[in-house]
Write a protein that holds these residues in place. Structure first.
Motif, PDB file in Angstrom:
ATOM      1  N   ALA A  24     -83.301  61.418 -42.984  1.00 47.74           N
ATOM      2  CA  ALA A  24     -83.000  60.265 -42.131  1.00 47.74           C
ATOM      3  C   ALA A  24     -83.982  59.134 -42.406  1.00 47.74           C
ATOM      4  O   ALA A  24     -85.138  59.379 -42.745  1.00 47.74           O
ATOM      5  CB  ALA A  24     -83.060  60.669 -40.660  1.00 47.74           C
ATOM      6  N   GLU A  25     -83.493  57.903 -42.247  1.00 49.58           N
ATOM      7  CA  GLU A  25     -84.338  56.718 -42.398  1.00 49.58           C
ATOM      8  C   GLU A  25     -84.463  56.039 -41.047  1.00 49.58           C
ATOM      9  O   GLU A  25     -83.456  55.730 -40.410  1.00 49.58           O
ATOM     10  CB  GLU A  25     -83.726  55.729 -43.387  1.00 49.58           C
ATOM     11  CG  GLU A  25     -83.738  56.156 -44.828  1.00 49.58           C
ATOM     12  CD  GLU A  25     -83.207  55.053 -45.724  1.00 49.58           C
ATOM     13  OE1 GLU A  25     -83.226  53.873 -45.291  1.00 49.58           O
ATOM     14  OE2 GLU A  25     -82.757  55.358 -46.823  1.00 49.58           O
ATOM     15  N   LYS A  26     -85.685  55.780 -40.635  1.00 47.51           N
ATOM     16  CA  LYS A  26     -85.875  55.135 -39.344  1.00 47.51           C
ATOM     17  C   LYS A  26     -85.632  53.635 -39.453  1.00 47.51           C
ATOM     18  O   LYS A  26     -86.020  53.006 -40.439  1.00 47.51           O
ATOM     19  CB  LYS A  26     -87.288  55.388 -38.816  1.00 47.51           C
ATOM     20  CG  LYS A  26     -87.490  54.899 -37.381  1.00 47.51           C
ATOM     21  CD  LYS A  26     -88.835  55.307 -36.823  1.00 47.51           C
ATOM     22  CE  LYS A  26     -88.951  54.900 -35.355  1.00 47.51           C
ATOM     23  NZ  LYS A  26     -90.241  55.296 -34.757  1.00 47.51           N
ATOM     24  N   LEU A  27     -84.969  53.089 -38.455  1.00 48.14           N
ATOM     25  CA  LEU A  27     -84.830  51.645 -38.370  1.00 48.14           C
ATOM     26  C   LEU A  27     -86.175  51.062 -37.944  1.00 48.14           C
ATOM     27  O   LEU A  27     -86.822  51.576 -37.027  1.00 48.14           O
ATOM     28  CB  LEU A  27     -83.750  51.265 -37.359  1.00 48.14           C
ATOM     29  CG  LEU A  27     -82.309  51.629 -37.744  1.00 48.14           C
ATOM     30  CD1 LEU A  27     -81.362  51.326 -36.594  1.00 48.14           C
ATOM     31  CD2 LEU A  27     -81.876  50.890 -39.000  1.00 48.14           C
ATOM     32  N   GLU A  28     -86.585  49.988 -38.592  1.00 47.21           N
ATOM     33  CA  GLU A  28     -87.908  49.426 -38.345  1.00 47.21           C
ATOM     34  C   GLU A  28     -88.103  49.046 -36.878  1.00 47.21           C
ATOM     35  O   GLU A  28     -89.171  49.228 -36.314  1.00 47.21           O
ATOM     36  CB  GLU A  28     -88.128  48.206 -39.233  1.00 47.21           C
ATOM     37  CG  GLU A  28     -88.275  48.546 -40.702  1.00 47.21           C
ATOM     38  CD  GLU A  28     -88.517  47.314 -41.540  1.00 47.21           C
ATOM     39  OE1 GLU A  28     -88.254  46.198 -41.046  1.00 47.21           O
ATOM     40  OE2 GLU A  28     -88.957  47.457 -42.691  1.00 47.21           O
ATOM     41  N   ALA A  61     -83.635  46.140 -47.024  1.00 48.18           N
ATOM     42  CA  ALA A  61     -82.977  47.110 -47.907  1.00 48.18           C
ATOM     43  C   ALA A  61     -81.868  47.852 -47.181  1.00 48.18           C
ATOM     44  O   ALA A  61     -80.791  48.088 -47.742  1.00 48.18           O
ATOM     45  CB  ALA A  61     -84.006  48.096 -48.447  1.00 48.18           C
ATOM     46  N   GLN A  62     -82.114  48.245 -45.940  1.00 46.20           N
ATOM     47  CA  GLN A  62     -81.093  48.950 -45.158  1.00 46.20           C
ATOM     48  C   GLN A  62     -79.889  48.048 -44.892  1.00 46.20           C
ATOM     49  O   GLN A  62     -78.742  48.497 -44.971  1.00 46.20           O
ATOM     50  CB  GLN A  62     -81.703  49.447 -43.850  1.00 46.20           C
ATOM     51  CG  GLN A  62     -82.678  50.600 -44.037  1.00 46.20           C
ATOM     52  CD  GLN A  62     -83.504  50.882 -42.796  1.00 46.20           C
ATOM     53  OE1 GLN A  62     -83.687  50.010 -41.934  1.00 46.20           O
ATOM     54  NE2 GLN A  62     -84.005  52.113 -42.682  1.00 46.20           N
ATOM     55  N   LYS A  63     -80.140  46.796 -44.590  1.00 51.11           N
ATOM     56  CA  LYS A  63     -79.038  45.856 -44.370  1.00 51.11           C
ATOM     57  C   LYS A  63     -78.217  45.685 -45.640  1.00 51.11           C
ATOM     58  O   LYS A  63     -76.975  45.696 -45.601  1.00 51.11           O
ATOM     59  CB  LYS A  63     -79.591  44.511 -43.908  1.00 51.11           C
ATOM     60  CG  LYS A  63     -80.234  44.533 -42.531  1.00 51.11           C
ATOM     61  CD  LYS A  63     -80.846  43.176 -42.192  1.00 51.11           C
ATOM     62  CE  LYS A  63     -81.544  43.223 -40.839  1.00 51.11           C
ATOM     63  NZ  LYS A  63     -82.194  41.932 -40.511  1.00 51.11           N
ATOM     64  N   GLY A  72     -86.915  56.908 -31.575  1.00 48.42           N
ATOM     65  CA  GLY A  72     -86.261  55.726 -32.110  1.00 48.42           C
ATOM     66  C   GLY A  72     -84.911  56.006 -32.721  1.00 48.42           C
ATOM     67  O   GLY A  72     -84.330  57.082 -32.546  1.00 48.42           O
ATOM     68  N   LEU A  73     -84.398  55.021 -33.458  1.00 50.45           N
ATOM     69  CA  LEU A  73     -83.088  55.117 -34.083  1.00 50.45           C
ATOM     70  C   LEU A  73     -83.231  55.373 -35.582  1.00 50.45           C
ATOM     71  O   LEU A  73     -84.094  54.781 -36.248  1.00 50.45           O
ATOM     72  CB  LEU A  73     -82.289  53.829 -33.868  1.00 50.45           C
ATOM     73  CG  LEU A  73     -81.846  53.526 -32.434  1.00 50.45           C
ATOM     74  CD1 LEU A  73     -81.126  52.185 -32.380  1.00 50.45           C
ATOM     75  CD2 LEU A  73     -80.960  54.625 -31.889  1.00 50.45           C
ATOM     76  N   TYR A  74     -82.345  56.230 -36.095  1.00 46.73           N
ATOM     77  CA  TYR A  74     -82.396  56.619 -37.493  1.00 46.73           C
ATOM     78  C   TYR A  74     -81.022  56.472 -38.128  1.00 46.73           C
ATOM     79  O   TYR A  74     -79.997  56.647 -37.452  1.00 46.73           O
ATOM     80  CB  TYR A  74     -82.865  58.068 -37.637  1.00 46.73           C
ATOM     81  CG  TYR A  74     -84.325  58.278 -37.318  1.00 46.73           C
ATOM     82  CD1 TYR A  74     -85.273  58.378 -38.323  1.00 46.73           C
ATOM     83  CD2 TYR A  74     -84.753  58.370 -35.990  1.00 46.73           C
ATOM     84  CE1 TYR A  74     -86.624  58.575 -38.029  1.00 46.73           C
ATOM     85  CE2 TYR A  74     -86.094  58.550 -35.688  1.00 46.73           C
ATOM     86  CZ  TYR A  74     -87.023  58.654 -36.712  1.00 46.73           C
ATOM     87  OH  TYR A  74     -88.355  58.840 -36.411  1.00 46.73           O
ATOM     88  N   LEU A  75     -81.016  56.196 -39.431  1.00 45.21           N
ATOM     89  CA  LEU A  75     -79.782  56.153 -40.206  1.00 45.21           C
ATOM     90  C   LEU A  75     -79.615  57.472 -40.939  1.00 45.21           C
ATOM     91  O   LEU A  75     -80.545  57.941 -41.603  1.00 45.21           O
ATOM     92  CB  LEU A  75     -79.827  55.012 -41.212  1.00 45.21           C
ATOM     93  CG  LEU A  75     -79.924  53.590 -40.660  1.00 45.21           C
ATOM     94  CD1 LEU A  75     -79.962  52.581 -41.800  1.00 45.21           C
ATOM     95  CD2 LEU A  75     -78.774  53.284 -39.713  1.00 45.21           C
ATOM     96  N   VAL A  76     -78.416  58.045 -40.826  1.00 42.04           N
ATOM     97  CA  VAL A  76     -78.110  59.301 -41.504  1.00 42.04           C
ATOM     98  C   VAL A  76     -76.765  59.149 -42.207  1.00 42.04           C
ATOM     99  O   VAL A  76     -75.756  58.811 -41.567  1.00 42.04           O
ATOM    100  CB  VAL A  76     -78.044  60.486 -40.512  1.00 42.04           C
ATOM    101  CG1 VAL A  76     -77.617  61.754 -41.229  1.00 42.04           C
ATOM    102  CG2 VAL A  76     -79.386  60.679 -39.827  1.00 42.04           C
TER     103      VAL A  76
END
Length: 357
Positions: free
Chosen positions: A202-206, A105-107, A168-172
């Motif tokens: 924020a959404e965390k990258l899996e 979904a993020q991709k 971890g890494l997150y999308l903002v």
């Protein structure tokens, strides 16, 4: 020197022709004089998107060409030659994080928009004056991210941040609640914003673990090294041309043996730099552990870039110190790139640790 296939050769030649004709150093001078926070011309970036450069490393399923990191490096090198300002490298590094660690979904949500040039994306990692991923304090609680990132490349215009937090890494999203930006002017006059996140959704990258952060930083570092290769190569060519026409004491400067030796040394160092950078780009395409190749590329680029930009100014004499001449642009951009994603000492130490020392 890397062996290029026909498509890569055509891409490099197209990038070279475009930068020479459509984005010479005079174009960067206009951007610098405009003094806009974004630090680049949006119309020019739109042209890059139309040529497909914004999707070079993005899979075809998401609107890119999946042409690989060596191809991306070829374009970045040509942009460096004319000091062309663009968020191309920052967006590529951010896209790689989503490609490596994002959900389907993020991709699907973000990669097509990056590939089309609709949005600018960037990676926000450092929280102090020097690159040090080990000192990240940004935290996330209940899906809300809080922390401050310093000197974020393209932070003034980014529509998406890939933010490194302690876990971890997150999308903002750039327009998310709690995102604030403060412009920071460095010597190169590009965009380097301080970005603060205050309880920001924020959404965390899996796959957002330390290995993913290392992989993303490797890609950012090697692309910076590719730009530095372009800067160094053009600085050498410009300096050589000047020495061949400048007359001093009744003789052309290029006839002085001491200057010939200095230029020969610079040529050799730039060729070694090219080998290290292209090896780093090739390692990214091959996959696996890219850490050693990336650190070697960035360390060598830092050393040679520093030397060549300094020699460019010195060998041009008094004119090299003036704003009317282009030499200062190469030195200033090179100094900033030296510090981005780790200076030479940082990467030599990292390379030694990876080698067991």
């Amino acid at each position: 020197m890397a062996v290029l296939n026909e498509e890569q050769t055509m891409l490099r030649d197209m990038a070279r022709e475009w930068t020479t004709n459509e984005s010479p150093v005079t174009a960067w001078r206009r951007v610098r004089d405009a003094n806009e926070p974004a630090g680049y011309d949006a119309a020019v970036y739109g042209e890059m998107a139309q040529m497909g450069w914004t999707g070079i490393i993005i899979p075809e399923a998401f609107g890119g060409s999946d042409f690989g990191w060596l191809s991306m490096g070829l374009v970045t090198e040509e942009l460096g030659k004319t000091v062309t300002a663009s968020p191309l490298s920052a967006s590529a590094a951010a896209a790689s994080a989503i490609m490596l660690g994002g959900s389907d979904a993020q991709k699907a949500e973000w990669l097509p928009r990056i590939a089309s040039g609709e949005i600018v994306a960037t990676v926000a990692v450092d929280e102090g004056p020097r690159h040090d991923p080990a000192k990240i304090k940004t935290s996330v609680a209940g899906g809300k991210l809080s922390g401050t990132k310093t000197f974020v490349a393209e932070g003034d215009s980014a529509g998406l941040f890939v933010v490194a937090a302690a876990d971890g890494l997150y999308l903002v999203a750039g327009d998310a609640a709690g995102v604030s930006r403060s412009r920071r002017q460095l010597a190169d006059f590009r965009s380097h914003a301080e970005v603060t996140f205050a309880d920001t959704p924020a959404e965390k990258l899996e796959g957002g673990d330390d290995a993913l952060l290392d992989s993303v930083l490797d890609r950012a570092a090697v692309l910076a090294a590719a730009e530095m290769l372009g800067l160094a190569g053009q600085a050498f060519d410009t300096t050589l041309a000047y020495l061949k026409q400048r007359v001093q004491f009744g003789q052309v400067l290029s006839t002085f043996q001491a200057l010939q030796h200095r230029m020969a040394n610079l040529f050799s160092e730039i060729e070694l730099m090219r080998s290290a950078v292209e090896a780093g780009l090739t390692a990214l395409d091959q996959g696996g552990d890219t850490r050693a190749a990336a650190s070697l590329a960035k360390a060598k680029a830092n050393d040679v870039g520093h030397l060549m930009s300094r020699e460019m100014v010195q060998l041009h004499g008094g004119i090299g110190m003036t704003d009317e001449y282009d030499a200062g642009f190469y030195l200033k951009r090179m100094r900033v790139l030296e510090q981005m994603w780790g200076n030479a000492a940082y990467h030599r130490d990292r390379y030694a640790r990876l080698s067991g020392y």
